[in-house]
Design an enzyme around this catalytic site. Structure first.
Site, PDB file in Angstrom:
ATOM      1  N   SER A 684      51.985 -21.485  29.397  1.00  0.00           N
ATOM      2  CA  SER A 684      52.325 -22.898  29.599  1.00  0.00           C
ATOM      3  C   SER A 684      51.374 -23.865  28.904  1.00  0.00           C
ATOM      4  O   SER A 684      51.594 -25.068  28.909  1.00  0.00           O
ATOM      5  CB  SER A 684      52.397 -23.219  31.090  1.00  0.00           C
ATOM      6  N   LYS A 727      51.119 -29.119  39.448  1.00  0.00           N
ATOM      7  CA  LYS A 727      50.548 -29.653  38.208  1.00  0.00           C
ATOM      8  C   LYS A 727      50.538 -31.187  38.234  1.00  0.00           C
ATOM      9  O   LYS A 727      49.562 -31.825  37.829  1.00  0.00           O
ATOM     10  CB  LYS A 727      51.317 -29.135  36.992  1.00  0.00           C
TER      11      LYS A 727
END
Ligand SMILES: Nc1ncnc2c1ncn2[C@@H]1O[C@H](COP(=O)(O)OP(=O)(O)OP(=O)(O)O)[C@@H](O)[C@H]1O
Ligand SMILES: [Mg+2]
Length: 786
Positions: A684, A727
């Site tokens: 990611s 996140k």
């Protein structure tokens, strides 16, 4: 009384005699006996004979005759003894007592009843005489027997054999023995009727041996009885002594064993288990109380009896009550609370319905464990907790076999004992931290525990018998569900808890943590206050976490400070942002300004870890070399590959960014990701690494107001990633203004509207969209927004 008499006393004998019937005795010649005569007829006869010969005929009655009936002549034996009357005594109340001595055997010829007297005409019977030697042989047999009797102690009297040994005359010997024998009338009559001396003597000998035999048998019976009595008395006595000794030593074993047996009867245990327990009780009973084996068995039985066999608590299925309890303990977490209320509703409809096995997954301090406890409280179930962190040995779950010294049941049986209920709620904490090594695989045992098909008969090695775990409600917790094996995951309903936003933390702090801390430190609400602004300060500058554990700890610290001030100075205290530093020391997480500066070759990435979301900086530098890629910062394989892919994309598109291709041949590229404590892997960070690489290649700074996450493929497409909520929360904690996410993660945002309201989310499809935004023109800085 019978005595001996010399034959010389005989007188002359008439042919007709008055008869005296005798009831229970046969009188032999030479024998003297007293007789009591009450019957008028008989007395008359006696009187008449006293006037003449003084002789009477004694005839034994055949049967016992009752008092009133009198004696018929047919009831008398036909052979009797003629006796002389030696003395007569009148009894004042009526009747006479006479003393008679037998003289001669006689047979009745005719019974005569005349003048109201009982008389008989008789024929005298002379005893046949025998050879003296023949008689002597019998006498010697008699004497030997008498000796034996004396030797064995079965004698009539101590001097019986001595007297006998001095006698020589067979007739006197016979009389002497007769006086000792207890013959029945029939037996005595038979003896009386013997025809010869020899027959008579043999008869006496025969009855003497019989007497000895019965005496021996009697003796044997008595001694047997005495022996068996002695044996049981001895045992009883020893047992009593043992009991007393044990009581003195405080080891009341026998009672203990009895108590165990009684208790076993009352327990609701499956029959086969009962059998095994009974076997162990017997074993304990038969082992020395101080032996190691007895200790092991006793321990075992103590465990068995301490378990709550069949003991269950009634569930509180009141939904309103459950909701109240859950809200009392935890802020938010609505979807989880709903799930519990659903479960309770089902239980209302179906009492023994299936218990779901829930697994709470999320970052530390988000309330997974404490929620389990709260659910137990809302249902009114007993609560137990097992932490599997670091458990590597299967025996921890299943127990040790009893052959080990210090063996114990497994954790589940232990916790069941502790809760005292066989349907508690058990929180299986840190399921993801379970290990495996040479001692077996505990997660294999966990499969059995968590399988509704198998846990009804869960086998614990220590108990050595199945125990029913099926009524237990299990709630597992884990930080990282990926670390839980697939089959285990399959058995559970996974429920995710995410980190909290600042606002949520403030609310949790104010309504739950502060309250709890005040209460626990013995203060009262009025003793101290913590304002929302203080909580903001604590959350922003003293903690950096997804959950609220550090926050809780700091609040407790503040409470203990307040308590001290109250006790020492008797002063109340209110905490405000300006005085916090004086109590807690300088801020721990200073927002470094350098962090917020736009820099060349440094980009903000967002990572998901089991501790929640994290913002990490990715650094890229160029240095003279030969076109190699250097990666440092403990990167995982996937991350390394994604760095390689980012570099390849940059080289392929160098021209678009005005990069001289020759630069690659003469330089090495070094990518470093600091913060070694955070494990870094996964794809990611693709767009973040590309950003850092292109920044250093172009010399254009990266806008520090952006944080980003997204996988990159070689055509520049931005692929979706996981952990969106964590996140974004991490970005917010780090005060960045914009978050770049793959457009393919758009659907995740719908669920987290509440946390995206105050942050700018940019959804991108292609790497160019990222670079356009974050790479600043040369020599240009971003305008600070926060
Ligand atoms: N939503 C909430 N409302 C009120 N208190 C909360 C909430 N979330 C967590 N807490 C409190 O935070 C503390 C830590 O929670 P807990 O121990 O349950 O965390 P956890 O999720 O089990 O963490 P870990 O993964 O480290 O085991 C507890 O005192 C708990 O009461
Ligand atoms: Mg926990």
């Amino acid at each position: 009384m019978k005595t001996l008499l010399n034959q010389s006393n005989q007188g002359t004998m008439p042919e007709v005699f008055s008869v005296i019937p005798t009831m229970d005795v046969v009188i032999f010649p030479r024998i003297i006996v007293p007789l009591l005569v009450l019957d008028e007829k008989i007395i008359k006869g006696v009187n008449q004979s006293l006037d003449s010969s003084k002789m009477v005929l004694l005839l034994a009655a055949k049967n016992q005759v009752d008092d009133q009936g009198g004696i018929g002549t047919s009831d008398l034996h036909q052979i009797g003894t003629i006796a002389s009357i030696m003395r007569v005594i009148q009894i004042p109340e009526g009747g006479i007592k006479i003393l008679v001595q037998g003289v001669q055997k006689a047979r009745v010829l005719e019974i005569l009843t005349q003048d109201e007297m009982l008389q008989a005409s008789v024929e005298k019977i002379e005893q046949e005489l025998n050879d003296q030697e023949e008689l002597a042989a019998i006498v010697s047999k008699i004497k030997t027997l008498a000796e034996q009797m004396a030797a064995s102690g079965n004698t009539f009297s101590p001097d019986f054999h001595i007297i006998l040994s001095k006698m020589q005359d067979p007739e006197r010997i016979a009389d002497f023995i007769l006086s000792h024998l207890n013959l029945t009338i029939t037996q005595a009559q038979e003896l009386l009727e013997t025809k010869s001396q020899k027959e008579f003597l043999e008869g006496v000998y025969y009855y003497l041996t019989k007497e000895v035999e019965t005496a021996e048998i009697k003796e044997k019976i008595i001694s047997d009885a005495r022996e068996s009595m002695n044996q049981s008395q001895k045992e009883f006595y020893l047992r009593e002594q043992l009991k007393a000794i044990k009581q003195q030593l405080g080891e009341d074993d026998l009672e203990e064993i009895e108590m165990m047996r009684t208790k076993l009867e009352t327990l609701t245990i499956p029959a086969e288990n009962k059998k095994e327990i009974d076997r162990q009780i017997n074993r304990l009973e038969h082992t020395a109380p101080d032996s190691l084996e007895a200790t092991v068995t006793r321990n075992y039985l103590e465990w068995i009896f301490a378990l709550p066999w069949g003991v269950v608590t009634e569930d509180n299925l009141n939904i309103a009550h459950a909701k109240k309890v859950l809200d009392e303990d935890h802020f938010g977490l609505d979807s989880i609370k709903d799930r519990i209320l659903d479960f309770i509703s089902i239980r209302n409809l179906k009492k023994d319905g299936y218990s779901p096995i829930l697994c709470f997954v999320g970052p530390p301090g988000t309330g997974k464990t404490s929620l389990g406890k709260s659910i137990a409280r809302s249902l009114g179930r007993k609560y137990g907790r097992i932490s599997l962190g670091g458990v590597r040995d299967e025996a921890e779950i299943r127990g040790h076999r009893r052959t080990y010294v210090g063996a114990m049941p497994g954790r589940f049986v232990q916790i069941i004992k502790k809760t005292g209920s066989s349907n508690p709620l058990i929180v299986i904490d840190e399921l993801d931290k379970i290990g495996a090594d040479f001692r077996g695989d505990p997660s294999a045992a966990m499969l059995e525990v968590l399988d509704p098909q198998q846990n009804k008969t869960f086998y614990d090695n220590y108990l050595g018998m199945p125990f029913d775990l099926s009524k237990i409600m299990f709630i597992a917790t884990a930080n990282n569900i990926d670390a839980v094996s697939e089959p285990l995951r399959d058995r559970m309903e996974i429920i995710e808890l995410s980190g909290y936003t600042r606002e949520e933390k403030v609310k949790i702090g104010q309504h739950y943590l502060v309250k709890k801390a005040i209460e626990d430190s013995g203060l009262e609400d009025k003793n101290m206050s913590i304002s929302d602004a203080v909580l903001q300060e604590l959350i922003a500058n003293y903690t950096r976490e997804s959950g609220v554990r550090q926050l809780e700890r700091i609040i407790r610290t503040l409470c203990s400070k307040a308590a001290r001030i109250l006790v020492e100075k008797n002063k109340l205290i209110s905490f405000v942002p300006s005085n916090i530093e004086s109590y807690l020391g300088p801020r721990k997480f200073i927002e470094e300004e350098s962090n917020k500066e736009d820099q060349i070759g440094i980009s903000n990435g967002l990572a998901w870890t089991i501790y929640g979301g994290e913002m990490i900086k990715i650094e890229a530098v160029l240095m003279p070399g030969s076109g190699k890629l250097l990666l440092t910062g403990q990167l995982g394989e996937v991350m390394k590959e994604s760095a390689q892919a980012a570099l390849s994309y940059a080289r392929a598109h160098a021209e678009e960014f005005g990069i001289d291709k020759k630069i690659f041949a003469k330089h090495d590229l070094h990518i470093h990701i600091p913060a070694g404590a955070i494990p870094k892997d996964g794809p990611s960070a693709g767009i973040t690494m590309l950003t850092a690489i292109l920044s250093t290649l172009t010399g254009r700074a990266v806008n520090a107001q952006y944080a980003m996450t997204g996988e990159l493929n070689l055509s520049g497409e931005v692929m979706p990633i996981g952990g969106v909520k964590e996140k974004i929360l991490a970005a917010k904690r780090n005060n960045v203004a914009h978050v770049i996410l793959p457009i393919k993660n758009k659907h995740h945002l719908a669920e987290i509207n509440d946390i995206t309201a105050d942050i700018d989310i940019i959804l991108v499809n292609h790497a160019n969209e990222v670079l356009e935004r974050v790479l600043l023109p040369k020599n240009k800085k971003s305008i600070k927004q926060r």
